[in-house]
Motif scaffolding. Structure first.
Motif, PDB file in Angstrom:
ATOM      1  N   GLU A  53       0.819  -1.223   0.000  1.00 26.50           N
ATOM      2  CA  GLU A  53       0.000   0.000   0.000  1.00 26.50           C
ATOM      3  C   GLU A  53       0.848   1.267   0.000  1.00 26.50           C
ATOM      4  O   GLU A  53       0.446   2.291  -0.541  1.00 26.50           O
ATOM      5  CB  GLU A  53      -0.988  -0.026   1.157  1.00 26.50           C
ATOM      6  N   ALA A  54       2.031   1.190   0.604  1.00 23.48           N
ATOM      7  CA  ALA A  54       2.925   2.358   0.565  1.00 23.48           C
ATOM      8  C   ALA A  54       3.331   2.622  -0.880  1.00 23.48           C
ATOM      9  O   ALA A  54       3.307   3.753  -1.363  1.00 23.48           O
ATOM     10  CB  ALA A  54       4.164   2.106   1.416  1.00 23.48           C
ATOM     11  N   ALA A  55       3.692   1.552  -1.603  1.00 22.44           N
ATOM     12  CA  ALA A  55       4.206   1.707  -2.969  1.00 22.44           C
ATOM     13  C   ALA A  55       3.116   2.201  -3.911  1.00 22.44           C
ATOM     14  O   ALA A  55       3.375   3.067  -4.757  1.00 22.44           O
ATOM     15  CB  ALA A  55       4.782   0.385  -3.465  1.00 22.44           C
ATOM     16  N   GLY A  56       1.898   1.624  -3.740  1.00 25.33           N
ATOM     17  CA  GLY A  56       0.726   2.000  -4.538  1.00 25.33           C
ATOM     18  C   GLY A  56       0.979   2.980  -5.658  1.00 25.33           C
ATOM     19  O   GLY A  56       1.589   2.637  -6.666  1.00 25.33           O
ATOM     20  N   ALA A  57       0.545   4.237  -5.472  1.00 28.81           N
ATOM     21  CA  ALA A  57       0.647   5.234  -6.544  1.00 28.81           C
ATOM     22  C   ALA A  57       1.893   6.104  -6.425  1.00 28.81           C
ATOM     23  O   ALA A  57       1.958   7.190  -7.004  1.00 28.81           O
ATOM     24  CB  ALA A  57      -0.599   6.102  -6.528  1.00 28.81           C
ATOM     25  N   TYR A  75      10.482  -6.425  -2.282  1.00 30.54           N
ATOM     26  CA  TYR A  75      10.262  -6.121  -3.703  1.00 30.54           C
ATOM     27  C   TYR A  75       9.553  -7.246  -4.449  1.00 30.54           C
ATOM     28  O   TYR A  75       8.675  -7.003  -5.276  1.00 30.54           O
ATOM     29  CB  TYR A  75      11.600  -5.821  -4.402  1.00 30.54           C
ATOM     30  N   MET A  76       9.938  -8.516  -4.168  1.00 29.15           N
ATOM     31  CA  MET A  76       9.549  -9.593  -5.085  1.00 29.15           C
ATOM     32  C   MET A  76       8.404 -10.484  -4.598  1.00 29.15           C
ATOM     33  O   MET A  76       7.924 -11.330  -5.348  1.00 29.15           O
ATOM     34  CB  MET A  76      10.776 -10.450  -5.415  1.00 29.15           C
ATOM     35  N   ASP A  77       7.955 -10.331  -3.355  1.00 27.95           N
ATOM     36  CA  ASP A  77       6.801 -11.113  -2.894  1.00 27.95           C
ATOM     37  C   ASP A  77       5.595 -10.806  -3.780  1.00 27.95           C
ATOM     38  O   ASP A  77       5.533  -9.748  -4.419  1.00 27.95           O
ATOM     39  CB  ASP A  77       6.450 -10.756  -1.436  1.00 27.95           C
ATOM     40  N   ALA A  83       5.074  -5.726  -7.645  1.00 24.76           N
ATOM     41  CA  ALA A  83       3.682  -6.014  -8.040  1.00 24.76           C
ATOM     42  C   ALA A  83       2.830  -4.755  -7.913  1.00 24.76           C
ATOM     43  O   ALA A  83       2.054  -4.414  -8.825  1.00 24.76           O
ATOM     44  CB  ALA A  83       3.117  -7.129  -7.171  1.00 24.76           C
ATOM     45  N   ALA A  84       2.997  -4.018  -6.802  1.00 24.63           N
ATOM     46  CA  ALA A  84       2.191  -2.806  -6.584  1.00 24.63           C
ATOM     47  C   ALA A  84       2.491  -1.762  -7.655  1.00 24.63           C
ATOM     48  O   ALA A  84       1.582  -1.136  -8.219  1.00 24.63           O
ATOM     49  CB  ALA A  84       2.486  -2.228  -5.200  1.00 24.63           C
ATOM     50  N   ALA A  85       3.796  -1.577  -7.965  1.00 19.33           N
ATOM     51  CA  ALA A  85       4.187  -0.538  -8.931  1.00 19.33           C
ATOM     52  C   ALA A  85       3.732  -0.912 -10.333  1.00 19.33           C
ATOM     53  O   ALA A  85       3.284  -0.047 -11.099  1.00 19.33           O
ATOM     54  CB  ALA A  85       5.697  -0.342  -8.895  1.00 19.33           C
ATOM     55  N   ALA A  86       3.848  -2.190 -10.685  1.00 22.23           N
ATOM     56  CA  ALA A  86       3.440  -2.624 -12.024  1.00 22.23           C
ATOM     57  C   ALA A  86       1.932  -2.432 -12.189  1.00 22.23           C
ATOM     58  O   ALA A  86       1.459  -1.992 -13.244  1.00 22.23           O
ATOM     59  CB  ALA A  86       3.828  -4.084 -12.240  1.00 22.23           C
ATOM     60  N   GLU A  87       1.185  -2.705 -11.142  1.00 21.12           N
ATOM     61  CA  GLU A  87      -0.278  -2.571 -11.190  1.00 21.12           C
ATOM     62  C   GLU A  87      -0.689  -1.096 -11.289  1.00 21.12           C
ATOM     63  O   GLU A  87      -1.573  -0.735 -12.056  1.00 21.12           O
ATOM     64  CB  GLU A  87      -0.858  -3.178  -9.917  1.00 21.12           C
TER      65      GLU A  87
END
Ligand code: NAD
Length: 301
Positions: A53-57, A75-77, A83-87
């Motif tokens: 959730e921190a990485a989110g937007a 990073y890789m879980d 996953a968050a950044a790619a989404e």
């Protein structure tokens, strides 16, 4: 002003995140330890319930974690930063900056996973310790593409006094472990020389006066002298209160030895330095400053 996620806000990450806040950036922080988040919340950081959730937007994610396994996990879980950044697919893609000191292989593995997701990433370990982090005076050694480096530099400039591009992914970590191997070995030999000189009747102040102007001169002697007196700011003058702990030095020497093993590079003095710091830390002195190694030498290591 950038929207930044900061994950791992302990002794180093806390003050680094604070400097970003002071520079006007938005910081969303996450740490497994809720205690270290409190001071940041007081300074205006938003607190996130997870790394995902921190990485989110966020436009950039900065991590300052203990070791390679933490960095790989964060990073890789499945519910990790990549996953968050790619989404979220923000703008030109979330920029990933790992400032932890970790093994070269983990740094390269995570950077490859980031690249596969279309994200720029740099490894950017630091020199300068907690004091440098607080003062915004760290030195960053950066590995990554030219593009990733150019994107990361303005943020690293806020937290540091020097930002050096060391080459492709993982080279920041290579620079860090090589630098700290020089530091660990040189601290031991300065300790040996001052102990030998004293036993032969040469006062430490006199040896300092001579060697600091002669060919034995080095940083471990002139900026961080392990005997009290010649360098008033060195930890030797305050009972070896860290500073940079012996346990941290041991961690970095172990990383150097593991890397030397996999690269088939001969580092006999690096290996001996690891052995001596291992013995020093076994005696529960790992929380002392690394220059306290002189005690082990004086005891007749
Ligand atoms: P620290 O233990 O104070 O901080 C690390 C933080 O990471 C802790 O608050 C911990 O709770 C958090 N953490 C661990 N796993 C996590 C996870 N999965 N998700 C979120 N948070 C997590 O350590 P530090 O002294 O700040 O060092 C951090 C890094 O900086 C290390 O790699 C260290 O080698 C390097 N470093 C430290 C110094 C120094 O003087 N302390 C100097 C140079 C480099």
């Amino acid at each position: 002003m950038a929207d930044i996620a900061f994950i791992g806000v302990g002794n180093m990450g806390g003050p680094m995140a604070l400097n970003l806040l002071k520079d006007g950036h938005r910081v969303r922080a996450f740490d497994l330890d809720s205690q270290v988040l409190k001071p940041l919340a007081g300074e205006g950081a938003e607190i996130a319930p997870s790394a995902y959730e921190a990485a989110g937007a966020a436009e950039a994610v900065i991590t300052m974690l203990p070791a390679g396994r933490h960095v790989r996990g964060v990073y890789m879980d499945d519910a990790g930063v990549i996953a968050a950044a790619a989404e979220a697919a923000v703008g030109e893609g979330t920029l990933l900056i790992d400032c932890s000191t970790i093994d070269v292989e983990s740094a390269r593995t995570v950077a490859e996973a980031a690249a596969a997701a279309g994200l720029d990433m740099v490894d950017a370990p630091v020199s300068g310790g907690v004091a440098g982090a607080g003062a915004g005076a760290l030195t960053f050694m950066v590995g990554g593409t030219d593009r990733a480096f150019a994107r990361a530099k303005p943020l690293l400039d806020v937290m540091g006094k020097a930002v050096v591009h060391a080459g492709p992914s993982g080279n920041g970590q290579v620079a860090k472990i090589c630098n700290n191997m020089i530091l660990g070995v040189s601290m031991i030999v300065v300790s040996e020389a001052f102990t030998l000189g004293r036993k032969l009747g040469l006062a430490p102040e006199k040896l300092f006066e001579i060697s600091s102007q002669a060919s034995g001169q080095c940083w471990s002697m002139t900026s961080y002298c392990p005997v009290p007196g010649p360098v008033p700011a060195s930890p030797a003058n305050r009972d070896y209160q860290a500073g940079f702990t012996a346990a941290m030095m041991l961690k970095d020497l172990k990383l150097a030895q593991a890397a030397a093993h996999s690269a088939r590079a001969a580092t006999p003095l690096g290996a001996k330095a690891q052995e001596l710091y291992d013995r020093f830390c076994e005696g529960e002195r790992g929380s002392l400053d690394f220059s306290g190694i002189i005690k082990l030498i004086e005891e007749g290591a």
